[in-house]
Design a protein around this motif. Structure first.
Motif, PDB file in Angstrom:
ATOM      1  N   ARG A 237       1.059  -1.082   0.011  1.00  0.00           N
ATOM      2  CA  ARG A 237      -0.138   0.131  -0.223  1.00  0.00           C
ATOM      3  C   ARG A 237       0.818   1.171   0.103  1.00  0.00           C
ATOM      4  NH1 ARG A 237      -2.446  -3.667  -0.931  1.00  0.00           N
ATOM      5  NH2 ARG A 237      -4.281  -4.661   0.099  1.00  0.00           N
ATOM      6  N   ASP A 238       0.365   2.293  -0.384  1.00  0.00           N
ATOM      7  CA  ASP A 238       1.369   3.492  -0.353  1.00  0.00           C
ATOM      8  C   ASP A 238       1.891   3.735   1.009  1.00  0.00           C
ATOM      9  OD1 ASP A 238       0.667   3.788  -2.876  1.00  0.00           O
ATOM     10  OD2 ASP A 238      -0.782   5.635  -2.868  1.00  0.00           O
ATOM     11  N   GLY A 239       3.055   3.885   0.928  1.00  0.00           N
ATOM     12  CA  GLY A 239       3.885   4.232   2.142  1.00  0.00           C
ATOM     13  C   GLY A 239       4.250   2.861   2.942  1.00  0.00           C
ATOM     14  N   ALA A 240       3.883   1.735   2.515  1.00  0.00           N
ATOM     15  CA  ALA A 240       4.376   0.767   3.284  1.00  0.00           C
ATOM     16  C   ALA A 240       5.818   0.508   3.108  1.00  0.00           C
ATOM     17  CB  ALA A 240       3.955  -0.732   2.297  1.00  0.00           C
ATOM     18  N   ARG A 241       6.475   0.230   4.501  1.00  0.00           N
ATOM     19  CA  ARG A 241       7.819   0.308   4.443  1.00  0.00           C
ATOM     20  C   ARG A 241       8.408  -1.241   4.366  1.00  0.00           C
ATOM     21  NH1 ARG A 241      10.560   4.309   7.253  1.00  0.00           N
ATOM     22  NH2 ARG A 241      11.791   2.728   8.310  1.00  0.00           N
ATOM     23  N   PRO A 252      14.007  -7.208  -7.031  1.00  0.00           N
ATOM     24  CA  PRO A 252      12.879  -7.086  -6.205  1.00  0.00           C
ATOM     25  C   PRO A 252      12.554  -5.672  -5.660  1.00  0.00           C
ATOM     26  CG  PRO A 252      14.193  -8.442  -5.398  1.00  0.00           C
ATOM     27  CD  PRO A 252      14.813  -8.307  -6.569  1.00  0.00           C
ATOM     28  N   ARG A 253      13.996  -4.969  -5.426  1.00  0.00           N
ATOM     29  CA  ARG A 253      13.880  -3.717  -4.840  1.00  0.00           C
ATOM     30  C   ARG A 253      13.422  -2.702  -5.842  1.00  0.00           C
ATOM     31  NH1 ARG A 253      19.629  -2.341  -3.766  1.00  0.00           N
ATOM     32  NH2 ARG A 253      19.602  -1.496  -5.984  1.00  0.00           N
ATOM     33  N   ASN A 254      13.479  -2.994  -7.224  1.00  0.00           N
ATOM     34  CA  ASN A 254      12.924  -2.065  -8.304  1.00  0.00           C
ATOM     35  C   ASN A 254      11.435  -2.304  -8.339  1.00  0.00           C
ATOM     36  OD1 ASN A 254      15.445  -1.200  -8.797  1.00  0.00           O
ATOM     37  ND2 ASN A 254      16.023  -2.580 -10.462  1.00  0.00           N
ATOM     38  N   VAL A 255      11.007  -3.350  -8.391  1.00  0.00           N
ATOM     39  CA  VAL A 255       9.623  -3.881  -8.321  1.00  0.00           C
ATOM     40  C   VAL A 255       8.917  -3.174  -7.255  1.00  0.00           C
ATOM     41  CG1 VAL A 255       7.929  -5.791  -8.311  1.00  0.00           C
ATOM     42  CG2 VAL A 255       9.977  -6.024  -9.908  1.00  0.00           C
ATOM     43  N   PHE A 256       9.259  -3.347  -6.096  1.00  0.00           N
ATOM     44  CA  PHE A 256       8.763  -2.843  -5.024  1.00  0.00           C
ATOM     45  C   PHE A 256       8.778  -1.126  -5.223  1.00  0.00           C
ATOM     46  CE2 PHE A 256       8.687  -7.247  -3.244  1.00  0.00           C
ATOM     47  CZ  PHE A 256       7.588  -7.284  -2.620  1.00  0.00           C
ATOM     48  N   THR A 257       9.681  -0.607  -5.517  1.00  0.00           N
ATOM     49  CA  THR A 257       9.862   0.859  -5.497  1.00  0.00           C
ATOM     50  C   THR A 257       8.789   1.366  -6.489  1.00  0.00           C
ATOM     51  OG1 THR A 257      12.393   0.741  -5.011  1.00  0.00           O
ATOM     52  CG2 THR A 257      11.356   2.767  -5.964  1.00  0.00           C
ATOM     53  N   CYS A 258       8.864   0.473  -7.854  1.00  0.00           N
ATOM     54  CA  CYS A 258       7.910   1.031  -8.564  1.00  0.00           C
ATOM     55  C   CYS A 258       6.309   0.934  -8.134  1.00  0.00           C
ATOM     56  CB  CYS A 258       8.036   0.411  -9.812  1.00  0.00           C
ATOM     57  SG  CYS A 258       9.473   0.701 -10.821  1.00  0.00           S
ATOM     58  N   ASN A 259       6.180   0.068  -7.110  1.00  0.00           N
ATOM     59  CA  ASN A 259       4.899  -0.094  -6.800  1.00  0.00           C
ATOM     60  C   ASN A 259       4.478   0.751  -5.562  1.00  0.00           C
ATOM     61  OD1 ASN A 259       2.861  -2.487  -7.822  1.00  0.00           O
ATOM     62  ND2 ASN A 259       4.996  -2.805  -8.321  1.00  0.00           N
ATOM     63  N   ALA A 261       6.431   1.389  -2.844  1.00  0.00           N
ATOM     64  CA  ALA A 261       6.827   0.995  -1.438  1.00  0.00           C
ATOM     65  C   ALA A 261       8.010   1.884  -0.898  1.00  0.00           C
ATOM     66  CB  ALA A 261       7.094  -0.363  -1.435  1.00  0.00           C
ATOM     67  N   GLN A 262       7.952   2.074   0.252  1.00  0.00           N
ATOM     68  CA  GLN A 262       9.346   2.828   0.876  1.00  0.00           C
ATOM     69  C   GLN A 262      10.462   1.848   1.255  1.00  0.00           C
ATOM     70  OE1 GLN A 262       8.433   5.422   4.135  1.00  0.00           O
ATOM     71  NE2 GLN A 262      10.157   5.738   4.700  1.00  0.00           N
ATOM     72  N   VAL A 263      11.529   2.116   0.537  1.00  0.00           N
ATOM     73  CA  VAL A 263      12.408   0.989   0.828  1.00  0.00           C
ATOM     74  C   VAL A 263      13.484   1.529   1.970  1.00  0.00           C
ATOM     75  CG1 VAL A 263      14.785   0.141  -0.150  1.00  0.00           C
ATOM     76  CG2 VAL A 263      12.458  -0.011  -1.420  1.00  0.00           C
ATOM     77  N   ASN A 281      10.394  -0.966  12.342  1.00  0.00           N
ATOM     78  CA  ASN A 281       9.380  -0.369  11.845  1.00  0.00           C
ATOM     79  C   ASN A 281       9.088  -0.656  10.434  1.00  0.00           C
ATOM     80  OD1 ASN A 281       9.347   1.518  14.027  1.00  0.00           O
ATOM     81  ND2 ASN A 281      11.188   2.840  13.317  1.00  0.00           N
ATOM     82  N   CYS A 282       9.550  -1.642   9.777  1.00  0.00           N
ATOM     83  CA  CYS A 282       9.028  -2.089   8.532  1.00  0.00           C
ATOM     84  C   CYS A 282       7.872  -2.983   8.770  1.00  0.00           C
ATOM     85  CB  CYS A 282      10.302  -2.935   7.972  1.00  0.00           C
ATOM     86  SG  CYS A 282      11.847  -1.912   7.391  1.00  0.00           S
ATOM     87  N   ASP A 283       7.118  -3.015   7.722  1.00  0.00           N
ATOM     88  CA  ASP A 283       5.931  -3.775   7.288  1.00  0.00           C
ATOM     89  C   ASP A 283       6.296  -5.151   6.741  1.00  0.00           C
ATOM     90  OD1 ASP A 283       4.057  -1.885   8.100  1.00  0.00           O
ATOM     91  OD2 ASP A 283       4.874  -0.826   6.349  1.00  0.00           O
ATOM     92  N   TYR A 284       7.390  -5.119   5.960  1.00  0.00           N
ATOM     93  CA  TYR A 284       7.853  -6.335   5.310  1.00  0.00           C
ATOM     94  C   TYR A 284       9.320  -6.555   5.341  1.00  0.00           C
ATOM     95  CZ  TYR A 284       3.046  -6.399   3.518  1.00  0.00           C
ATOM     96  OH  TYR A 284       1.786  -6.321   3.344  1.00  0.00           O
TER      97      TYR A 284
END
Length: 518
Positions: A237-241, A252-259, A261-263, A281-284
């Motif tokens: 979701r927007d802002g997911a860490r 995978p970092r690029n994929v999550f960033t394009c969606n 996610a806050q890396v 403080n991360c979600d995933y």
């Protein structure tokens, strides 16, 4: 007409005759000499004829050379030439006229060439405004397309075709294409092929990683890349860490960033990813516990217990990427992190690419049933199903024991290569630092001095040495500059090229250092 060869006049494209033995440029351009050690000769000639017919270079009614002349023109036996004409006749491309020879048939018309339209001056859309997903500045580590022709390709992610059990795979492929097997995979929406492969994964592959699963907990994907995309689309979701190893796998970092996610970058040490205070403080968390990408270190047992405890404490989900499963050649491999997951907080993904072939694109995700159900629905929006014939062939390959044998051979070869590359580095680049690999097919080489890594890469390529600089693995380029490193893959390079390749690499590194220092 005996002893004459039929040819096409290049000006009129109508049949004319010339004496046998005379070289005719037109026919030799249309039908080049068959190449040995390539596709079957019959297939090469059939393809050349079909291409010329569909391109319109052999129009309807063109008379073809006799079987004897075709054999002389192309350097094949007369029997092969006869078989070519029989096959083309059966498929409707040519016809045989009694006592007159073979002619191009008009049943299959040439392919029409599409005419390009002149673009309108003012009615084109502004694509910069419409294109939301941007990949500008996203780091990649794609190798040159011609990497196989490089003398010393220390690349990762490829398999060694010469060691692949081709006869066994062909046998399984033939069985997968038999009528009864085809009934299981050809219908759209049917999942019989998927079920057959999933059963083999559950029975023969996942247990060796310590994972117990049921059918409704496994989803087949088009490789790990699709697994990344499905998980990012489902979970973020927007802002997911999401915490990522740094250095870590860029895809995978690029994929999550394009969606969106806050890396959150997490450091890596000799025990694997470090669960810092930011991680709490991360979600995933995305991690590669088996052989960390790119450093190759294995996540320690103590660190695994810490990550699982923190996931339960802070309501987190861990995405475990088991990129190089079952390739431990030194000591006993630790089970997957998923095998220790008592709270259903680990989503496990892997593939058959590293052992079989990347081109098969067979990956899989193991997760709780509700997650798999939603992933399957999401996958249905992208593709209706993955190729069933590949699934059945891979299932048979595992079921008949070929996979286990190939796996054992891969361990032996990787162990030999690891010993060669580590000894060569000690001999030719003793000032560099690295961890001796115990599994997988990569070695992370930390350079002793600062380097211009882009220039180093170009200089290495000019000398025939390919490797992955650390540039794409670090989130912050400054970290890469402070820790200059290279990833050396040794899974597909020839054994006798490893030592001279490291010797050449050492010379490139030293020359680059001297230029950088000046």
């Amino acid at each position: 007409m005996a002893g004459n060869a039929s040819v096409v006049d290049p000006n009129t494209l109508t049949p004319t005759l010339t004496r046998a033995g005379k070289h005719d440029l037109m026919w030799r351009q249309l039908l080049p000499k068959a190449r040995r050690n390539d596709e079957p000769l019959q297939v090469q000639l059939c393809t050349a004829f079909v291409t010329a017919i569909l391109d319109g270079r052999l129009p309807f009614g063109t008379r073809l050379p006799s079987g004897r002349d075709l054999a002389q023109l192309t350097g094949v036996s007369r029997n092969t030439a006869v078989l070519v004409y029989e096959r083309l006749s059966a498929e409707g491309y040519i016809e045989s006229r009694l006592r007159d020879g073979f002619f191009v048939c008009g049943d299959i018309p040439p392919t029409q060439i599409a005419q390009e339209l002149e673009p309108a001056s003012s009615a084109q859309p502004d694509w910069n405004l419409r294109l939301k997903a941007r990949s500008d500045g996203v780091p990649w580590a794609d190798r040159p397309n011609a990497w196989r022709r490089v003398r010393y390709p220390f690349v990762y992610g490829q398999f060694e075709p010469r060691q692949f059990p081709l006869s066994q795979w062909r046998q399984c492929t033939r069985q997968a294409n038999e009528l009864k097997a085809v009934d299981r995979w050809w219908l759209e929406g049917e999942d019989a092929g998927s079920a057959q492969l999933i059963d083999q994964l559950i029975r023969r592959v996942l247990p060796r990683r310590g994972i117990a699963a049921t059918r409704d907990q496994v989803l087949l994907t088009l490789g790990r890349q699709q697994s990344f995309y499905l998980l990012a689309r489902l979970l973020v979701r927007d802002g997911a860490r999401i915490g990522f190893e740094d250095p870590g796998f860029m895809d995978p970092r690029n994929v999550f960033t394009c969606n969106r996610a806050q890396v959150v970058p997490l450091p890596v040490d000799e025990q694997g990813v470090v669960p810092t205070t930011e991680y709490a403080n991360c979600d995933y968390l995305y991690c590669t516990p088996g052989y960390q990408c790119p450093t190759g270190v294995t996540l320690s047992q103590e660190r695994r217990a810490t990550l699982l405890a923190m996931a339960a404490q802070h309501d987190q989900v861990i995405i475990e990427d088991d990129d190089d499963p079952e390739t431990q050649y030194d000591g006993q491999a630790l089970p997957a992190l998923k095998a220790q997951d008592r709270n259903s907080r680990v989503i496990y993904l892997s593939s058959l690419s590293k052992i079989l072939s990347p081109g098969l694109c067979i990956g899989y995700i193991v997760a709780p049933t509700p997650v798999i159900e939603r992933l399957r629905q999401l996958q249905r929006l992208m593709i209706r199903q993955i190729p069933g014939n590949n699934q059945v062939a891979a299932a048979l390959f595992i079921q008949q024991g070929h996979y286990d044998r190939l796996l054992q051979q891969a361990r032996e070869r990787l162990g030999q290569r690891a010993a060669l590359i580590t000894q060569a580095l000690r001999d030719y680049l003793p000032e560099a630092d690295f961890i001796v690999p115990s599994g997988g097919a990569t070695l992370w080489l930390r350079l002793p001095q600062c380097h211009d890594l882009t220039q180093l890469y170009m200089e290495g390529q000019a000398k025939g040495v390919l490797f992955d600089p650390c540039t794409a693995f670090y989130l912050d380029p400054a970290d890469c500059a402070a820790n200059p490193s290279l990833r050396l893959g040794f899974g597909s390079i020839a054994m006798d090229a490893i030592v001279p390749g490291i010797k050449e690499l050492s010379q490139v590194i030293r020359a680059n250092w001297l230029r950088w220092k000046r």
